[in-house]
Write a protein that holds these residues in place. Structure first.
Motif, PDB file in Angstrom:
ATOM      1  N   THR A   1       1.802   4.480  -2.629  1.00 38.25           N
ATOM      2  CA  THR A   1       1.331   3.143  -2.986  1.00 38.25           C
ATOM      3  C   THR A   1       1.697   2.885  -4.438  1.00 38.25           C
ATOM      4  OG1 THR A   1      -0.518   3.454  -1.468  1.00 38.25           O
ATOM      5  CG2 THR A   1      -0.683   1.622  -3.018  1.00 38.25           C
ATOM      6  N   THR A   2       2.336   1.756  -4.690  1.00 41.03           N
ATOM      7  CA  THR A   2       2.753   1.423  -6.051  1.00 41.03           C
ATOM      8  C   THR A   2       1.545   0.983  -6.880  1.00 41.03           C
ATOM      9  OG1 THR A   2       3.149  -0.894  -5.561  1.00 41.03           O
ATOM     10  CG2 THR A   2       5.005   0.618  -5.218  1.00 41.03           C
TER      11      THR A   2
ATOM     12  N   GLU B   1       1.122  -1.822  -8.041  1.00 39.09           N
ATOM     13  CA  GLU B   1       0.756  -3.161  -7.540  1.00 39.09           C
ATOM     14  C   GLU B   1       0.068  -3.088  -6.184  1.00 39.09           C
ATOM     15  OE1 GLU B   1       4.183  -2.499  -8.211  1.00 39.09           O
ATOM     16  OE2 GLU B   1       3.911  -3.013 -10.322  1.00 39.09           O
TER      17      GLU B   1
ATOM     18  N   LYS C   1       4.892   1.788   0.072  1.00 40.69           N
ATOM     19  CA  LYS C   1       6.337   2.007   0.084  1.00 40.69           C
ATOM     20  C   LYS C   1       6.632   3.396   0.604  1.00 40.69           C
ATOM     21  CE  LYS C   1       8.462  -1.006  -3.216  1.00 40.69           C
ATOM     22  NZ  LYS C   1       9.435  -1.058  -4.277  1.00 40.69           N
TER      23      LYS C   1
ATOM     24  N   ILE D   1       8.200   6.770  -8.035  1.00 35.28           N
ATOM     25  CA  ILE D   1       7.804   5.495  -8.650  1.00 35.28           C
ATOM     26  C   ILE D   1       8.838   4.987  -9.644  1.00 35.28           C
ATOM     27  CG2 ILE D   1       6.040   4.371 -10.054  1.00 35.28           C
ATOM     28  CD1 ILE D   1       4.059   6.322  -8.701  1.00 35.28           C
TER      29      ILE D   1
END
Length: 130
Positions: free
Chosen positions: A66-67, A69, A73, A130
């Motif tokens: 999870t990014t 934001e 992903k 990331i």
């Protein structure tokens, strides 16, 4: 160095259908073949446990994250596993055929070279994703 059709097929299934969490490949009789596949439910720990501690392997791992934001992903990692205690000749064979094999797998996003489990810890994977 030949690459078996099964390698390409399994990789496409991982990439397009997400049928697997990881695939481990080995060189056998001058050909790269599938050694092991991990189901989508398997974890990164399952993946690292599937790598032999004293033999080289290539592997792909589909890493979900999870990014910042808060967006889900996934990235496909290519890992060249060459433990320090593996035979020098094996390390040379794997190192010399890595780029050619990697070209067969279209869609790899991150490459990692590891000689020790600490070089491919989950924290390193997260940091590279990331």
């Amino acid at each position: 160095m030949a690459v078996s059709d099964e390698c390409k097929l399994k990789f496409l299934e991982l990439k397009a259908k997400r049928n697997y969490r990881f695939i481990v490949f080995k060189i056998e009789n001058q050909e790269v073949v599938v050694d092991k596949v991990g189901s989508p439910q398997e974890t990164y720990d399952d993946f690292t446990a599937s790598l032999p501690h004293d033999e080289c392997r290539y592997a792909v791992f589909d890493f979900d994250f999870t990014t910042i934001e808060n967006v889900q992903k996934s990235k496909i990692f290519f890992i060249a596993w060459a433990p320090d205690i593996s035979k020098v000749r094996h390390k040379m064979v794997y190192a010399s055929s890595k780029d050619r094999f990697k070209r067969e797998l279209d869609g790899i996003q991150v490459e990692l070279q590891a000689t020790d489990p600490s070089e491919m810890s989950i924290d390193i994977i997260k940091g590279r994703a990331i």
